[in-house]
Design an enzyme around this catalytic site. Structure first.
Site, PDB file in Angstrom:
ATOM      1  N   HIS A   1     -50.283   6.699  -4.036  1.00 48.07           N
ATOM      2  CA  HIS A   1     -49.250   6.944  -5.199  1.00 48.07           C
ATOM      3  C   HIS A   1     -48.965   5.938  -5.664  1.00 48.07           C
ATOM      4  O   HIS A   1     -48.477   4.778  -5.328  1.00 48.07           O
ATOM      5  CB  HIS A   1     -48.006   7.765  -4.568  1.00 48.07           C
ATOM      6  CG  HIS A   1     -47.298   8.393  -5.596  1.00 48.07           C
ATOM      7  ND1 HIS A   1     -47.519   9.353  -6.404  1.00 48.07           N
ATOM      8  CD2 HIS A   1     -46.157   7.526  -6.331  1.00 48.07           C
ATOM      9  CE1 HIS A   1     -46.404   9.437  -7.422  1.00 48.07           C
ATOM     10  NE2 HIS A   1     -45.826   8.402  -7.369  1.00 48.07           N
TER      11      HIS A   1
ATOM     12  N   ASP B   1     -37.736  19.962  -6.092  1.00 54.48           N
ATOM     13  CA  ASP B   1     -37.714  18.623  -6.885  1.00 54.48           C
ATOM     14  C   ASP B   1     -38.134  19.049  -8.235  1.00 54.48           C
ATOM     15  O   ASP B   1     -37.591  18.501  -9.093  1.00 54.48           O
ATOM     16  CB  ASP B   1     -38.845  17.648  -6.241  1.00 54.48           C
ATOM     17  CG  ASP B   1     -39.257  16.610  -7.052  1.00 54.48           C
ATOM     18  OD1 ASP B   1     -38.093  15.589  -7.227  1.00 54.48           O
ATOM     19  OD2 ASP B   1     -40.314  16.700  -7.685  1.00 54.48           O
TER      20      ASP B   1
ATOM     21  N   ARG C   1     -32.556  16.313 -13.774  1.00 53.84           N
ATOM     22  CA  ARG C   1     -32.215  14.532 -13.898  1.00 53.84           C
ATOM     23  C   ARG C   1     -32.649  14.154 -15.585  1.00 53.84           C
ATOM     24  O   ARG C   1     -32.062  13.270 -16.041  1.00 53.84           O
ATOM     25  CB  ARG C   1     -32.969  13.853 -12.779  1.00 53.84           C
ATOM     26  CG  ARG C   1     -32.400  14.145 -11.500  1.00 53.84           C
ATOM     27  CD  ARG C   1     -33.451  13.720 -10.447  1.00 53.84           C
ATOM     28  NE  ARG C   1     -33.841  12.362 -10.525  1.00 53.84           N
ATOM     29  CZ  ARG C   1     -34.991  11.748 -10.221  1.00 53.84           C
ATOM     30  NH1 ARG C   1     -35.529  12.810  -9.489  1.00 53.84           N
ATOM     31  NH2 ARG C   1     -35.187  10.697 -10.198  1.00 53.84           N
TER      32      ARG C   1
ATOM     33  N   SER D   1     -37.698  12.190  -4.593  1.00 54.04           N
ATOM     34  CA  SER D   1     -38.801  13.114  -5.337  1.00 54.04           C
ATOM     35  C   SER D   1     -40.072  12.970  -5.054  1.00 54.04           C
ATOM     36  O   SER D   1     -41.021  13.730  -4.879  1.00 54.04           O
ATOM     37  CB  SER D   1     -38.418  12.729  -7.014  1.00 54.04           C
ATOM     38  OG  SER D   1     -39.437  13.363  -7.852  1.00 54.04           O
TER      39      SER D   1
ATOM     40  N   LYS E   1     -42.843  15.367  -2.605  1.00 60.57           N
ATOM     41  CA  LYS E   1     -44.141  15.876  -3.004  1.00 60.57           C
ATOM     42  C   LYS E   1     -45.343  15.309  -2.054  1.00 60.57           C
ATOM     43  O   LYS E   1     -46.389  15.984  -1.691  1.00 60.57           O
ATOM     44  CB  LYS E   1     -44.421  15.630  -4.472  1.00 60.57           C
ATOM     45  CG  LYS E   1     -43.521  16.290  -5.101  1.00 60.57           C
ATOM     46  CD  LYS E   1     -43.826  15.969  -6.698  1.00 60.57           C
ATOM     47  CE  LYS E   1     -42.761  14.802  -7.024  1.00 60.57           C
ATOM     48  NZ  LYS E   1     -42.588  14.410  -8.326  1.00 60.57           N
TER      49      LYS E   1
HETATM   50  N1  URA Z   1     -41.722  10.254 -10.495  1.00 55.96           N
HETATM   51  C1  URA Z   1     -41.313  11.491  -9.660  1.00 55.96           C
HETATM   52  O1  URA Z   1     -42.338  12.059  -9.203  1.00 55.96           O
HETATM   53  N2  URA Z   1     -40.157  11.426  -9.500  1.00 55.96           N
HETATM   54  C2  URA Z   1     -39.198  10.787  -9.854  1.00 55.96           C
HETATM   55  O2  URA Z   1     -37.967  10.818  -9.934  1.00 55.96           O
HETATM   56  C3  URA Z   1     -39.596   9.723 -10.779  1.00 55.96           C
HETATM   57  C4  URA Z   1     -41.127   9.491 -10.864  1.00 55.96           C
END
Ligand code: URA
Length: 429
Positions: free
Chosen positions: A82, A161, A168, A183, A187
């Site tokens: 990621h 999320d 947010r 977050s 995922k």
């Molecule tokens: N990418 C995400 O998936 N979540 C965040 O909070 C910031 C960047």
């Protein structure tokens, strides 16, 4: 449970209990905690932070809000990467087929671009016929057949999320390290990978502008991954200048194919190989040993390119079809001779976005051919009057604002001084 009590506890700097965290995430996802109450809690977390136990539990609660993919029955280990996002960051494109060619399976759920950083799915969708949306069964089928799959995350993964991120975004609480870490990791854990390598970008084109905060984000995410049984490692990598010479969807696919063909810009090759080695090692494979091919060799011997073609075909794409090209091009010349000492990634990303490569709102379409080609990068010499960069767009009217974004983006030193910074700044395990 009382949500006001939870908000007060965090507002006053207290530690939330596992029960409070589970309850508030679940109740918010069900609509039983109001948006304004969750906004207040997000701001309290932003200001007061969360400790390791709290962030881990917050991640688990968001993970538990949705589905979790399971690739445990595959005949090879799974490993993923990621990136926190950068300009010209097309690394997933050469990386996934390279790691697949070396014997691991890569289940990669990617996103679309928003703002100045591009999205992997937008890049791949510039390939005629390629399809981002797969069912869980199709995803497994492609992964089994080719060793890699890159597709859109379904709405069933970490729905808490999805809802909290949108909140947010409009309450000034995106830039909180625990909230970002939870977050991203909710995922990634939902995706069912056995190992994970994080590319945490630092610099003008990145979310994290300084190494200190990037290191803290990396440490938080690595701890969450390892605490949840996923072997997790992070590399801190430089994003002061864009990666490679091409920024924009189809332009970046073409550059990725150059890398997969054994050529391409040195920085893209270096990062692809570094991340691929980490991904293999995290999956328990030894690159270059025990019958496991080294990623640099896979790029040289054509196996990574063959793997790319299999991956693209398995998702309906034609890897040999011509890529979209923008209708208009404008080349800007170097104003002076010297060595390029600086190239601001954020400004290049903004220019590509203004040319149509990115989107302002989630529902906007992107131009596949739009973007910026960089003819000179930091450390290289230019002569006055030589091409410095080329802008690509479907409408000429876009050039002026894009060129404005790039004003002052290049530093050119006539005495030729340039101190090269390392691409990989640190490794956190
Ligand atoms: N990418 C995400 O998936 N979540 C965040 O909070 C910031 C960047």
């Amino acid at each position: 449970m009382d949500v006001i009590e939870i908000i007060r506890a965090k507002r006053d700097g207290g530690e939330l209990t596992p029960g409070q965290i589970d309850w508030v995430i679940d109740a918010y996802t069900r609509g039983a905690v109001a948006e304004e109450q969750m906004s207040a809690l997000a701001m309290a977390v932003f200001l007061r932070g969360m400790n390791r136990a709290e962030v881990g539990r917050w991640t688990e609660a968001m993970l538990a809000s949705g589905d979790r993919l399971d690739f445990s029955g595959l005949d090879r280990p799974t490993t993923d990467k990621h990136s926190t996002g950068g300009v010209g960051d097309k690394i997933t494109l050469p990386l996934t087929p390279t790691v697949a060619a070396c014997g691991a399976a890569v289940p990669q759920l990617s996103g679309r671009g928003l703002g100045h950083t591009g999205g992997t799915l937008d890049k791949l969708e510039s390939i005629p016929g390629w399809r981002a949306s797969l069912t869980a069964e199709e995803m497994r089928g492609v992964l089994e057949a080719t060793g890699g799959v890159i597709c859109a995350a379904g709405t069933g993964l970490a729905p808490a999320d999805r809802k909290l991120y949108a909140l947010r975004d409009v309450t000034g609480t995106v830039e909180s390290i625990p909230l970002i870490a939870a977050s991203i990791m909710s995922k990634k854990l939902a995706e069912g990978t056995g190992a994970l390598v994080l590319d945490v970008k630092v610099g003008s084109g990145a979310f994290m502008k300084d190494a200190g905060s990037a290191r803290e984000l990396a440490r938080t995410m690595v701890d969450i991954g390892n605490d949840h049984g996923v072997r997790t490692v992070a590399l801190l990598t430089d994003m002061e200048a864009p990666l490679g010479r091409q920024v924009g969807n189809a332009l970046e696919v073409a550059e990725a194919v150059e890398v997969l063909s054994g050529g391409g810009p040195a920085d893209v090759v270096e990062l692809t190989v570094a991340l691929a080695r980490e991904m293999l090692a995290a999956a328990g494979l030894t690159p270059g040993g025990n019958g496991v091919k080294d990623p640099a060799e896979a790029l040289r011997d054509g196996s990574a390119l063959a793997s790319w073609k299999r991956l693209i075909r398995a998702q309906g794409g034609d890897p040999d079809a011509p890529l979209p090209v923008a209708a208009e091009r404008r080349t800007v010349l170097a104003p002076a001779s010297g060595t390029v000492t600086r190239l601001d990634a954020y400004q290049v990303g903004l220019a590509a976005w203004r040319l149509g490569a990115g989107r302002a709102r989630k529902e906007d379409a992107v131009s596949f051919g739009a973007g910026v080609t960089l003819h000179a990068k930091p450390g290289e010499r230019v002569q006055a009057g030589e091409p410095l960069f080329t802008l690509h767009a479907d409408e000429e009217a876009r050039f002026e604002r894009a060129a404005q974004a790039l004003e002052g983006a290049f530093g050119i030193d006539q005495d030729g001084r340039h101190e090269a910074a390392p691409l990989v700044i640190d490794r956190i395990a």
